[in-house]
Scaffold this motif. Structure first.
Motif, PDB file in Angstrom:
ATOM      1  N   LYS A  12     -79.965 109.380  72.201  1.00 27.15           N
ATOM      2  CA  LYS A  12     -79.486 107.994  72.131  1.00 27.15           C
ATOM      3  C   LYS A  12     -80.599 107.157  71.509  1.00 27.15           C
ATOM      4  CE  LYS A  12     -78.569 107.291  76.525  1.00 27.15           C
ATOM      5  NZ  LYS A  12     -78.054 106.572  77.705  1.00 27.15           N
ATOM      6  N   GLY A  13     -80.313 105.905  71.224  1.00 29.93           N
ATOM      7  CA  GLY A  13     -81.390 105.028  70.737  1.00 29.93           C
ATOM      8  C   GLY A  13     -81.538 105.066  69.230  1.00 29.93           C
ATOM      9  N   ARG A  14     -82.783 104.922  68.768  1.00 25.91           N
ATOM     10  CA  ARG A  14     -82.990 104.675  67.342  1.00 25.91           C
ATOM     11  C   ARG A  14     -82.613 105.846  66.441  1.00 25.91           C
ATOM     12  NH1 ARG A  14     -88.524 103.803  68.417  1.00 25.91           N
ATOM     13  NH2 ARG A  14     -88.430 101.834  67.324  1.00 25.91           N
ATOM     14  N   ILE A  15     -82.666 107.091  66.919  1.00 30.32           N
ATOM     15  CA  ILE A  15     -82.307 108.217  66.038  1.00 30.32           C
ATOM     16  C   ILE A  15     -80.793 108.373  65.921  1.00 30.32           C
ATOM     17  CG2 ILE A  15     -82.621 110.698  65.600  1.00 30.32           C
ATOM     18  CD1 ILE A  15     -84.908 110.838  67.424  1.00 30.32           C
ATOM     19  N   LYS A  55     -81.368 110.769  76.681  1.00 30.98           N
ATOM     20  CA  LYS A  55     -82.557 110.022  76.262  1.00 30.98           C
ATOM     21  C   LYS A  55     -83.337 110.950  75.312  1.00 30.98           C
ATOM     22  CE  LYS A  55     -86.016 107.197  78.519  1.00 30.98           C
ATOM     23  NZ  LYS A  55     -85.745 105.913  77.863  1.00 30.98           N
ATOM     24  N   PRO A  56     -83.878 110.414  74.210  1.00 26.61           N
ATOM     25  CA  PRO A  56     -84.525 111.281  73.208  1.00 26.61           C
ATOM     26  C   PRO A  56     -85.540 112.267  73.790  1.00 26.61           C
ATOM     27  CG  PRO A  56     -84.458 109.020  72.427  1.00 26.61           C
ATOM     28  CD  PRO A  56     -83.898 108.989  73.812  1.00 26.61           C
ATOM     29  N   GLY A  74     -87.185 114.458  68.031  1.00 32.61           N
ATOM     30  CA  GLY A  74     -88.346 114.129  67.201  1.00 32.61           C
ATOM     31  C   GLY A  74     -89.421 115.208  67.352  1.00 32.61           C
ATOM     32  N   ASP A  76     -92.481 114.723  67.544  1.00 30.75           N
ATOM     33  CA  ASP A  76     -93.431 114.225  68.554  1.00 30.75           C
ATOM     34  C   ASP A  76     -93.032 114.716  69.946  1.00 30.75           C
ATOM     35  OD1 ASP A  76     -91.172 112.607  68.045  1.00 30.75           O
ATOM     36  OD2 ASP A  76     -92.006 110.955  69.210  1.00 30.75           O
ATOM     37  N   VAL A  77     -91.721 114.594  70.236  1.00 33.72           N
ATOM     38  CA  VAL A  77     -91.210 114.995  71.549  1.00 33.72           C
ATOM     39  C   VAL A  77     -91.328 116.516  71.720  1.00 33.72           C
ATOM     40  CG1 VAL A  77     -89.052 115.161  72.853  1.00 33.72           C
ATOM     41  CG2 VAL A  77     -89.698 112.999  71.802  1.00 33.72           C
ATOM     42  N   SER A  94     -85.677 109.553  60.912  1.00 30.17           N
ATOM     43  CA  SER A  94     -86.624 108.923  61.850  1.00 30.17           C
ATOM     44  C   SER A  94     -88.057 109.338  61.516  1.00 30.17           C
ATOM     45  CB  SER A  94     -86.287 109.277  63.295  1.00 30.17           C
ATOM     46  OG  SER A  94     -85.111 108.637  63.655  1.00 30.17           O
ATOM     47  N   ARG A  95     -88.416 109.116  60.265  1.00 30.30           N
ATOM     48  CA  ARG A  95     -89.745 109.530  59.816  1.00 30.30           C
ATOM     49  C   ARG A  95     -90.797 108.508  60.212  1.00 30.30           C
ATOM     50  NH1 ARG A  95     -87.599 111.228  54.114  1.00 30.30           N
ATOM     51  NH2 ARG A  95     -88.502 109.233  53.579  1.00 30.30           N
ATOM     52  N   CYS A  96     -91.902 109.002  60.680  1.00 30.30           N
ATOM     53  CA  CYS A  96     -93.003 108.157  61.101  1.00 30.30           C
ATOM     54  C   CYS A  96     -94.224 109.071  61.181  1.00 30.30           C
ATOM     55  CB  CYS A  96     -92.701 107.505  62.459  1.00 30.30           C
ATOM     56  SG  CYS A  96     -92.051 108.618  63.720  1.00 30.30           S
ATOM     57  N   LYS A 118     -98.342 107.470  75.171  1.00 28.41           N
ATOM     58  CA  LYS A 118     -97.123 108.061  75.752  1.00 28.41           C
ATOM     59  C   LYS A 118     -97.154 109.571  75.542  1.00 28.41           C
ATOM     60  CE  LYS A 118     -93.738 105.748  73.505  1.00 28.41           C
ATOM     61  NZ  LYS A 118     -92.452 105.164  73.097  1.00 28.41           N
ATOM     62  N   ILE A 158     -97.046 106.384  67.781  1.00 28.61           N
ATOM     63  CA  ILE A 158     -96.241 106.452  66.565  1.00 28.61           C
ATOM     64  C   ILE A 158     -96.494 105.222  65.700  1.00 28.61           C
ATOM     65  CG2 ILE A 158     -93.856 106.252  65.753  1.00 28.61           C
ATOM     66  CD1 ILE A 158     -94.122 108.894  66.985  1.00 28.61           C
ATOM     67  N   SER A 160     -94.748 103.590  62.144  1.00 32.92           N
ATOM     68  CA  SER A 160     -93.708 103.778  61.128  1.00 32.92           C
ATOM     69  C   SER A 160     -93.969 102.797  59.993  1.00 32.92           C
ATOM     70  CB  SER A 160     -92.338 103.592  61.767  1.00 32.92           C
ATOM     71  OG  SER A 160     -91.345 103.622  60.793  1.00 32.92           O
ATOM     72  N   ILE A 179     -94.174 112.934  61.399  1.00 33.88           N
ATOM     73  CA  ILE A 179     -93.124 113.178  62.391  1.00 33.88           C
ATOM     74  C   ILE A 179     -91.756 112.939  61.742  1.00 33.88           C
ATOM     75  CG2 ILE A 179     -92.146 112.375  64.605  1.00 33.88           C
ATOM     76  CD1 ILE A 179     -94.956 113.329  65.058  1.00 33.88           C
TER      77      ILE A 179
HETATM   78  N1  LIG Z   1     -91.015 103.106  65.022  1.00 30.67           N
HETATM   79  C1  LIG Z   1     -90.393 104.236  64.770  1.00 30.67           C
HETATM   80  N2  LIG Z   1     -89.828 104.460  63.571  1.00 30.67           N
HETATM   81  C2  LIG Z   1     -89.182 105.617  63.305  1.00 30.67           C
HETATM   82  N3  LIG Z   1     -89.043 106.616  64.206  1.00 30.67           N
HETATM   83  C3  LIG Z   1     -89.585 106.437  65.407  1.00 30.67           C
HETATM   84  C4  LIG Z   1     -90.295 105.265  65.756  1.00 30.67           C
HETATM   85  N4  LIG Z   1     -90.698 105.354  67.027  1.00 30.67           N
HETATM   86  C5  LIG Z   1     -90.266 106.558  67.453  1.00 30.67           C
HETATM   87  N5  LIG Z   1     -89.600 107.208  66.483  1.00 30.67           N
HETATM   88  C6  LIG Z   1     -88.937 108.519  66.551  1.00 30.67           C
HETATM   89  O1  LIG Z   1     -87.739 108.318  67.274  1.00 30.67           O
HETATM   90  C7  LIG Z   1     -87.729 109.084  68.481  1.00 30.67           C
HETATM   91  C8  LIG Z   1     -87.079 108.287  69.589  1.00 30.67           C
HETATM   92  O2  LIG Z   1     -87.781 107.093  69.776  1.00 30.67           O
HETATM   93  P1  LIG Z   1     -88.108 106.529  71.234  1.00 30.67           P
HETATM   94  O3  LIG Z   1     -88.707 107.615  72.051  1.00 30.67           O
HETATM   95  O4  LIG Z   1     -88.839 105.252  71.019  1.00 30.67           O
HETATM   96  O5  LIG Z   1     -86.718 106.318  71.867  1.00 30.67           O
HETATM   97  P2  LIG Z   1     -85.670 105.169  71.664  1.00 30.67           P
HETATM   98  O6  LIG Z   1     -84.778 105.539  70.523  1.00 30.67           O
HETATM   99  O7  LIG Z   1     -86.355 103.845  71.581  1.00 30.67           O
HETATM  100  O8  LIG Z   1     -84.852 105.309  73.012  1.00 30.67           O
HETATM  101  P3  LIG Z   1     -85.430 105.152  74.500  1.00 30.67           P
HETATM  102  O9  LIG Z   1     -86.272 103.893  74.503  1.00 30.67           O
HETATM  103  O10 LIG Z   1     -84.181 105.067  75.322  1.00 30.67           O
HETATM  104  O11 LIG Z   1     -86.220 106.380  74.826  1.00 30.67           O
HETATM  105  C9  LIG Z   1     -89.191 109.448  68.742  1.00 30.67           C
HETATM  106  O12 LIG Z   1     -89.270 110.657  69.440  1.00 30.67           O
HETATM  107  C10 LIG Z   1     -89.757 109.540  67.336  1.00 30.67           C
HETATM  108  O13 LIG Z   1     -89.535 110.828  66.785  1.00 30.67           O
END
Ligand SMILES: Nc1ncnc2c1ncn2[C@@H]1O[C@H](COP(=O)(O)OP(=O)(O)OP(=O)(O)O)[C@@H](O)[C@H]1O
Ligand SMILES: O=P(O)(O)OC[C@H]1O[C@H](OP(=O)(O)OP(=O)(O)O)[C@H](O)[C@@H]1O
Length: 216
Positions: A12-15, A55-56, A74, A76-77, A94-96, A118, A158, A160, A179
């Motif tokens: 869920k979230g940004r990806i 959750k990612p 990701g 990273d995860v 979701s490149r960073c 983190k 991270i 970006s 990443i």
């Molecule tokens: N600023 C960024 N820009 C692009 N990709 C990012 C960025 N920050 C994190 N990511 C990638 O996106 C994945 C998910 O981001 P993040 O862990 O911040 O979760 P989220 O989508 O904000 O959701 P949640 O806050 O519920 O965990 C990360 O594991 C990483 O691979």
């Protein structure tokens, strides 16, 4: 593990948006409500696929334990969790990158550098390889606050666009790794459902061709 149904763990979230676009490009007919529903388990009417929305940071856990056959996570995860999953495709979304950052010209007065992050495993590994002992401070978000308020000498986080660093007066000291999101597979599922998983992998590789252009 479910019979011939393929369960996909989605972050869920940004990806999520990019992952859905990629799946549609790969030929999955995800319904239009996919991005807006609050349901956590979604079945496709058109094919034996079930999507679970996690959750990612938890996606590799669902895949390692076989609650999902495949997932999107990701790098990273994946590095941080060290979960036992196969990493099959670099999806290029979701490149960073991961970096060490802090206040410009900051000199630590601490016996060991205080590093807020983190990503305790990635940070420890980086400093271990450099032969430097550190004090780790584990945080869950807004990592850039730590050096500004004196909680830490530097952060591992991270980057970006670089906006968060810039707007908080921080600079990047070291770049650790690029990443992007990866398609991961449960090893047992891969053995039991190899033909169908290989087909998904092929389709995803073809769909990602456009996402690799201009990779940093
Ligand atoms: N600023 C960024 N820009 C692009 N990709 C990012 C960025 N920050 C994190 N990511 C990638 O996106 C994945 C998910 O981001 P993040 O862990 O911040 O979760 P989220 O989508 O904000 O959701 P949640 O806050 O519920 O965990 C990360 O594991 C990483 O691979
Ligand atoms: O270089 P930028 O484009 O500014 O992106 C980097 C920021 O994005 C992530 O934070 P996130 O938005 O996930 O917030 P959080 O760490 O507070 O949860 C990351 O931890 C950085 O703070």
């Amino acid at each position: 593990m479910s019979g011939s149904v393929i369960t996909v763990a989605m972050p869920k979230g940004r990806i999520f948006g990019d992952a859905c676009r990629l799946l549609r490009d790969a030929g999955f007919s995800l319904p239009v409500t996919f991005e807006t529903t609050r349901k956590l388990i979604l079945d496709l009417d058109t094919a034996p696929f079930r999507f679970i929305l996690a959750k990612p940071v938890d996606v590799p856990t669902y895949v390692e334990y076989g609650a999902a056959d495949i997932g999107i996570a990701g790098k990273d995860v994946l590095l941080e969790s060290g979960r036992d999953v196969y990493e099959m495709v670099d999806l290029g979304i979701s490149r960073c990158h991961m970096a060490v950052a802090g206040l410009p010209g900051h000199r630590s007065k601490n016996p060991y550098l205080k590093i807020a992050t983190k990503y305790p495993n990635i940070a420890s590994d980086f400093y271990r390889r450099r032969g430097e002992q550190i004090d780790l401070i584990a945080l869950n978000g807004s990592i850039e606050l730590a050096p500004i308020v004196g909680l830490a000498d530097a952060i591992v986080d991270i980057v970006s666009t670089g906006t968060t660093l810039r707007e908080n007066g921080l600079v990047e000291f070291d770049r650790l790794m690029d990443i992007s999101s990866r398609l991961i597979v449960n090893p047992v599922s891969y053995r039991l459902k190899k033909p169908v998983i290989d087909e998904i992998v092929e389709k995803m590789i073809r769909a990602t061709e456009g996402t690799k252009v201009g990779m940093d």
